[in-house]
Design a protein around this motif. Structure first.
Motif, PDB file in Angstrom:
ATOM      1  N   ALA A 246       0.930  -1.363  -0.073  1.00 15.98           N
ATOM      2  CA  ALA A 246      -0.112  -0.228  -0.538  1.00 15.98           C
ATOM      3  C   ALA A 246       0.873   1.410   0.012  1.00 15.98           C
TER       4      ALA A 246
ATOM      5  N   LYS B  39       0.397   4.036  -0.266  1.00 13.78           N
ATOM      6  CA  LYS B  39       0.301   5.433   0.435  1.00 13.78           C
ATOM      7  C   LYS B  39       0.555   5.579   1.680  1.00 13.78           C
TER       8      LYS B  39
ATOM      9  N   ASP C  54      -0.110  -1.497  -4.061  1.00 17.95           N
ATOM     10  CA  ASP C  54      -1.554  -0.778  -4.670  1.00 17.95           C
ATOM     11  C   ASP C  54      -1.139   0.858  -4.298  1.00 17.95           C
TER      12      ASP C  54
ATOM     13  N   HIS D 278      -7.027   1.835  -5.942  1.00 18.17           N
ATOM     14  CA  HIS D 278      -7.943   2.107  -5.224  1.00 18.17           C
ATOM     15  C   HIS D 278      -8.120   3.668  -4.331  1.00 18.17           C
TER      16      HIS D 278
ATOM     17  N   ARG E 152     -14.830  -3.067  -3.662  1.00 12.59           N
ATOM     18  CA  ARG E 152     -14.826  -3.064  -2.336  1.00 12.59           C
ATOM     19  C   ARG E 152     -16.220  -3.365  -1.336  1.00 12.59           C
TER      20      ARG E 152
ATOM     21  N   HIS F 258     -13.146  -7.254  -1.818  1.00 10.84           N
ATOM     22  CA  HIS F 258     -11.923  -6.674  -1.559  1.00 10.84           C
ATOM     23  C   HIS F 258     -13.234  -6.490  -0.188  1.00 10.84           C
TER      24      HIS F 258
ATOM     25  N   HIS G 153     -10.927  -3.703   3.631  1.00 13.04           N
ATOM     26  CA  HIS G 153      -9.819  -3.238   4.462  1.00 13.04           C
ATOM     27  C   HIS G 153     -10.637  -3.068   6.061  1.00 13.04           C
TER      28      HIS G 153
ATOM     29  N   SER H  39      -6.253   0.138   9.935  1.00 13.84           N
ATOM     30  CA  SER H  39      -5.421   0.773  10.086  1.00 13.84           C
ATOM     31  C   SER H  39      -4.383   0.773  11.231  1.00 13.84           C
TER      32      SER H  39
ATOM     33  N   GLY I 229      -4.973  -4.274   3.874  1.00 14.68           N
ATOM     34  CA  GLY I 229      -4.251  -4.181   4.959  1.00 14.68           C
ATOM     35  C   GLY I 229      -4.443  -4.164   6.502  1.00 14.68           C
ATOM     36  N   GLY I 230      -3.158  -3.483   6.954  1.00 14.98           N
ATOM     37  CA  GLY I 230      -3.659  -3.262   7.992  1.00 14.98           C
ATOM     38  C   GLY I 230      -3.411  -3.022   9.419  1.00 14.98           C
TER      39      GLY I 230
ATOM     40  N   GLU J 250      -3.075  -6.388   2.360  1.00 17.08           N
ATOM     41  CA  GLU J 250      -2.301  -4.925   1.110  1.00 17.08           C
ATOM     42  C   GLU J 250      -1.391  -4.328   2.408  1.00 17.08           C
ATOM     43  N   PRO J 251      -0.559  -4.934   3.022  1.00 18.05           N
ATOM     44  CA  PRO J 251       0.135  -4.514   4.406  1.00 18.05           C
ATOM     45  C   PRO J 251       1.370  -3.359   3.153  1.00 18.05           C
ATOM     46  N   GLY J 252       0.755  -2.176   4.681  1.00 19.20           N
ATOM     47  CA  GLY J 252       1.213  -0.585   4.058  1.00 19.20           C
ATOM     48  C   GLY J 252       2.759  -0.702   4.592  1.00 19.20           C
ATOM     49  N   ARG J 253       1.397   0.081   5.953  1.00 19.43           N
ATOM     50  CA  ARG J 253       2.414   0.058   7.527  1.00 19.43           C
ATOM     51  C   ARG J 253       3.509  -1.347   8.338  1.00 19.43           C
TER      52      ARG J 253
ATOM     53  N   TYR K 251       3.343   6.907   7.017  1.00 18.54           N
ATOM     54  CA  TYR K 251       2.457   7.870   7.079  1.00 18.54           C
ATOM     55  C   TYR K 251       2.824   9.277   7.664  1.00 18.54           C
TER      56      TYR K 251
END
Ligand SMILES: *Cc1c(COP(=O)(O)O)cnc(C)c1O
Length: 424
Positions: free
Chosen positions: A66, A68, A87, A110, A157, A207, A209, A212, A243-244, A281-284, A382
């Motif tokens: 992810a 972002k 993503d 997204h 979604r 999908h 989510h 987070s 993700g999250g 969708e992992p980001g953090r 972030y």
């Protein structure tokens, strides 16, 4: 315990005999001297390990980074090289990923309010799939179909009604949400019908989510079960579970690893008999702990009987999370990492706001003074991506360190950059 919990530091961190922190084989004060402060230092080995862990847990191209959470060309390229998809949540993120050389079919788009232009760009470039969030978006895709653009693969979604235990602003799976088609009120089923009947889209999956910085893996398992129950009868090839996954920011916090998350999510899917290709969708959890932010202290103000303020040369413009979510961070002196942190202080920035806080109540080493370096760990997610030019501060540079080499991947903004869009 007032010393810094060392497990919060990037993976290749070591401490020299004189107490100085090294990341990627480089002494942090030397990095600060070379690149100035504030400075984002990312441990490239750490980033690559997290990407690989996600790919090992979920499979090649089943872990979608992810962007972002943190995006620049170097990061986009790195995640793709390690076998992740990307993503993107806006035309701008798509532009950066494409500029990095990531192929469009490795991108998923997204966003709860994609514009016609963003959708046109996605279809024109040929992204892997578009995650459709609303009926208006289906209207726009039908409009683009009439323009003659290619038929996109789409994933719908769905808000599964699962409440993730996290901050309200980053909780997205509950019924009261701006995101997606509601499962409980029938909107999701109706959207599936519409997408199946439409010749403007090819429906390939659903999908969800749930939010987070989620620490409880059972929230993910519950969401997986709810989504599996909805998705299985549809016999679609893709099930995307968002993700999250949370990360520890301060001493005493613990989060599941990507590997543990993978086990829980895939077990839940297996026990529900899911045959679709499952992706996340992992980001953090990929980038947060890979970075530290290094600041220089400019003012130390003791208010007897009240508190001590330590003002650094950045603030809410490079890390708005404390202001947005009340998030906690640790602070430490990178040139004396092992010193006890016997003092307490509020670490603040240089913006014209009392709310400009980086750490509300930090344990800090005694005797901090103007000119000292102060760093915050776990700032890789972030922070840079939410950075602003508030008070016309220039955004800090990003340096990737690895094996004794420092690679500047985003330069510091300068005053000219601040005028780039002004016309007269
Ligand atoms: C923000 C977001 C993610 C990533 O969340 P993290 O908490 O950074 O892992 C994944 N998917 C969607 C749809 C998101 O909005």
């Amino acid at each position: 315990m007032t010393s810094l919990p060392l497990h919060l530091l990037p993976a290749t961190s070591t401490v020299d005999d004189d107490g100085v922190l090294c990341v990627g084989g480089l002494r942090v004060p030397d990095l600060a001297a070379t690149f100035g402060t504030p400075l984002f230092v990312y441990d490239e080995v750490h980033l690559r390990r997290r990407c690989r862990e996600a790919v090992d847990a979920f499979g090649h191209q089943r872990a979608v980074y992810a962007t972002k959470a943190f995006l620049c060309k170097a990061m986009a390229r790195l995640a793709y090289e390690e076998g992740m998809l990307l993503d993107v949540a806006s035309g701008g993120e798509m532009h950066v990923a494409l500029a990095a050389g990531v192929p469009a079919d490795a991108l998923t788009l997204h966003g709860n309010n994609k514009s016609l232009d963003e959708l046109r760009m996605a279809l024109h470039e040929g992204v892997r799939y578009v995650v459709v969030d609303s009926d208006e978006e289906l209207d726009r895709l039908e409009m683009l179909h009439r323009e003659g653009l290619p038929v996109p693969r789409v994933v719908l979604r769905v808000t599964p009604g699962v409440h993730a235990h996290t901050h309200e602003y980053i909780s997205t799976g509950q019924d009261d949400s701006k995101f997606g088609f509601n499962l409980a009120n029938g909107a999701a089923a109706a959207a599936v019908d519409r997408a199946r009947r439409s010749s403007a889209v090819e429906l390939v999956g659903v999908h969800s989510h749930i939010g987070s910085n989620v620490f409880a893996v059972d929230s993910f398992a519950r969401a997986a079960e709810v989504m599996a129950r909805f998705a299985e009868p549809l016999e679609l090839p893709e099930l995307v579970l968002g993700g999250g996954l949370g990360v520890p920011y301060v001493g005493g916090e613990e989060a599941p690893t990507l590997t543990e998350w993978g086990r829980v999510v895939l077990d839940a899917c297996r026990s529900m008999g899911v045959t679709a290709r499952v992706s996340v969708e992992p980001g953090r959890s990929i980038v947060a702990a890979a970075a530290i932010t290094v600041y220089t202290v400019g003012v130390v103000k003791h208010l007897p009987g009240v508190r001590t303020y330590v003002a650094v040369d950045g603030g809410m413009s490079d890390n708005p999370r404390p202001v947005l979510y009340g998030s906690g961070y640790e602070a430490f002196a990178p040139d004396r990492v092992l010193d006890p942190r016997a003092g307490r202080a509020r670490v603040v920035g240089k913006h014209c706001e009392s709310g400009d806080v980086l750490v509300f109540d930090a344990a800090v080493p005694d005797g901090l003074r103007a000119g000292d370096l102060l760093a915050t760990p776990v700032t890789g997610a972030y922070g840079h991506s939410m950075a602003s030019n508030y008070n016309k501060l220039t955004r800090p540079p990003v340096v990737f360190v690895r094996d004794g080499d420092a690679r500047l991947v985003v330069r510091r903004e300068n005053y000219e950059d601040l005028l780039r869009c002004d016309l007269d």
